[in-house]
Enzyme design. Structure first.
Site, PDB file in Angstrom:
ATOM      1  N   HIS A   1       0.844  -1.194   0.000  1.00 44.42           N
ATOM      2  CA  HIS A   1       0.000   0.000   0.000  1.00 44.42           C
ATOM      3  C   HIS A   1       0.878   1.243   0.000  1.00 44.42           C
ATOM      4  CE1 HIS A   1      -3.538  -2.436   1.787  1.00 44.42           C
ATOM      5  NE2 HIS A   1      -3.586  -2.403   0.471  1.00 44.42           N
TER       6      HIS A   1
ATOM      7  N   LYS B   1       5.048   1.588   0.751  1.00 41.12           N
ATOM      8  CA  LYS B   1       5.910   1.411  -0.418  1.00 41.12           C
ATOM      9  C   LYS B   1       7.385   1.677  -0.110  1.00 41.12           C
ATOM     10  CE  LYS B   1       2.382   2.098  -3.940  1.00 41.12           C
ATOM     11  NZ  LYS B   1       1.927   0.734  -3.939  1.00 41.12           N
TER      12      LYS B   1
ATOM     13  N   THR C   1       2.131  -5.554  -8.072  1.00 35.59           N
ATOM     14  CA  THR C   1       1.080  -4.645  -8.490  1.00 35.59           C
ATOM     15  C   THR C   1       1.776  -3.452  -9.149  1.00 35.59           C
ATOM     16  OG1 THR C   1       1.048  -3.837  -6.215  1.00 35.59           O
ATOM     17  CG2 THR C   1      -0.729  -5.327  -6.869  1.00 35.59           C
ATOM     18  N   GLY C   2       1.046  -2.724  -9.978  1.00 34.60           N
ATOM     19  CA  GLY C   2       1.623  -1.731 -10.876  1.00 34.60           C
ATOM     20  C   GLY C   2       2.548  -0.698 -10.281  1.00 34.60           C
ATOM     21  N   THR C   3       2.072   0.081  -9.336  1.00 37.83           N
ATOM     22  CA  THR C   3       2.889   1.159  -8.786  1.00 37.83           C
ATOM     23  C   THR C   3       4.055   0.598  -7.989  1.00 37.83           C
ATOM     24  OG1 THR C   3       0.870   2.477  -8.644  1.00 37.83           O
ATOM     25  CG2 THR C   3       2.792   3.308  -7.470  1.00 37.83           C
ATOM     26  N   THR C   4       3.808  -0.431  -7.196  1.00 39.60           N
ATOM     27  CA  THR C   4       4.876  -1.050  -6.416  1.00 39.60           C
ATOM     28  C   THR C   4       5.980  -1.555  -7.337  1.00 39.60           C
ATOM     29  OG1 THR C   4       3.344  -1.670  -4.648  1.00 39.60           O
ATOM     30  CG2 THR C   4       5.429  -2.884  -4.756  1.00 39.60           C
TER      31      THR C   4
ATOM     32  N   SER D   1      -2.459  -1.521 -10.894  1.00 34.23           N
ATOM     33  CA  SER D   1      -2.338  -1.083  -9.503  1.00 34.23           C
ATOM     34  C   SER D   1      -3.408  -1.823  -8.695  1.00 34.23           C
ATOM     35  CB  SER D   1      -2.512   0.434  -9.388  1.00 34.23           C
ATOM     36  OG  SER D   1      -3.856   0.791  -9.610  1.00 34.23           O
ATOM     37  N   GLY D   2      -3.191  -1.914  -7.376  1.00 34.89           N
ATOM     38  CA  GLY D   2      -4.121  -2.656  -6.529  1.00 34.89           C
ATOM     39  C   GLY D   2      -5.566  -2.224  -6.672  1.00 34.89           C
TER      40      GLY D   2
ATOM     41  N   ASP E   1      -4.480  -6.560  -7.235  1.00 30.90           N
ATOM     42  CA  ASP E   1      -4.587  -7.568  -6.177  1.00 30.90           C
ATOM     43  C   ASP E   1      -5.357  -8.785  -6.688  1.00 30.90           C
ATOM     44  OD1 ASP E   1      -3.372  -5.709  -4.479  1.00 30.90           O
ATOM     45  OD2 ASP E   1      -5.274  -5.016  -3.641  1.00 30.90           O
TER      46      ASP E   1
ATOM     47  N   ASP F   1      -1.222  -1.327   4.731  1.00 21.56           N
ATOM     48  CA  ASP F   1      -1.361  -0.143   5.582  1.00 21.56           C
ATOM     49  C   ASP F   1      -2.553  -0.383   6.498  1.00 21.56           C
ATOM     50  OD1 ASP F   1      -1.783   2.284   6.796  1.00 21.56           O
ATOM     51  OD2 ASP F   1      -1.946   3.437   4.930  1.00 21.56           O
TER      52      ASP F   1
ATOM     53  N   HIS G   1     -10.327  -0.567  -1.683  1.00 23.81           N
ATOM     54  CA  HIS G   1     -10.464  -1.880  -2.316  1.00 23.81           C
ATOM     55  C   HIS G   1     -10.245  -3.005  -1.292  1.00 23.81           C
ATOM     56  CE1 HIS G   1      -6.246  -0.859  -2.381  1.00 23.81           C
ATOM     57  NE2 HIS G   1      -5.909  -2.077  -2.736  1.00 23.81           N
TER      58      HIS G   1
ATOM     59  N   ASP H   1     -10.837  -6.640  -2.250  1.00 29.18           N
ATOM     60  CA  ASP H   1      -9.782  -7.263  -3.057  1.00 29.18           C
ATOM     61  C   ASP H   1      -8.604  -7.694  -2.188  1.00 29.18           C
ATOM     62  OD1 ASP H   1     -11.312  -6.665  -5.277  1.00 29.18           O
ATOM     63  OD2 ASP H   1     -10.161  -4.886  -5.810  1.00 29.18           O
TER      64      ASP H   1
ATOM     65  N   ARG I   1      -7.057 -14.275   1.530  1.00 32.60           N
ATOM     66  CA  ARG I   1      -7.817 -15.526   1.662  1.00 32.60           C
ATOM     67  C   ARG I   1      -7.327 -16.579   0.677  1.00 32.60           C
ATOM     68  NH1 ARG I   1     -12.555 -17.724  -0.621  1.00 32.60           N
ATOM     69  NH2 ARG I   1     -13.709 -19.008   0.858  1.00 32.60           N
TER      70      ARG I   1
END
Length: 150
Positions: A11, A15, A37-40, A62-63, A68, A88, A95, A98, A104
């Site tokens: 999150h 990051k 995920t995209g930004t990470t 991105s999440g 996710d 976070d 989201h 997600d 899970r």
């Protein structure tokens, strides 16, 4: 060394921690396939480049835009061996469904998932990754007949 597929998700307020962890563990991580995920993923790629580290990271959306969910689908297809998801916990996430679904699916499909840096270090450094005689136990979801809490 056995090749793994490792998912990295963080999150926004986590990051910086993820980037520092990924740079610190680059020698290990770069021997494996990284899915983020995209930004990470974009931020880790930049940190690696800034440190003169060559990398190939597969970036999902991105999440909040479905990243996710994409990684959760990979878990279901048994395409992820290990995940680090720095959540976070101090701020609400739009989201949340997600996020919970990814956690899970990792639990259901017996994929190790670290949600803090200590757990990530311990899982990453486990000698079981290369143990020839280690096979993770299969998950069972069987009801014990007539079981009553006492």
């Amino acid at each position: 060394m056995k090749s793994l597929t490792i998912a990295l998700v963080a999150h926004d307020n986590r990051k910086i921690d993820m980037i520092a962890w990924a740079v610190k563990n680059a020698d290990f991580l770069l021997h494996h396939k990284l899915v983020c995920t995209g930004t990470t993923g974009t931020l880790i790629e930049k940190a690696y480049r800034d440190n003169g580290i060559e990398c190939d990271i597969e970036c999902m959306h991105s999440g909040p835009m479905g990243g996710d969910t994409e990684i959760a689908a990979m878990v279901v297809r048994k395409e992820i061996d290990f995940a680090v998801f720095l959540i976070d916990d101090l701020n609400p996430q739009p989201h949340e469904a997600d996020i919970q679904m990814l956690l899970r699916q990792c639990r259901i499909h017996n994929v190790p998932i670290a949600c803090n840096l200590s757990s990530a270090d311990l899982i990453l450094s486990s000698p079981l990754w290369n143990a020839e005689d280690y096979t993770p136990a299969e998950q069972t979801y069987q009801v014990i007949p007539n079981l009553r809490c006492q």
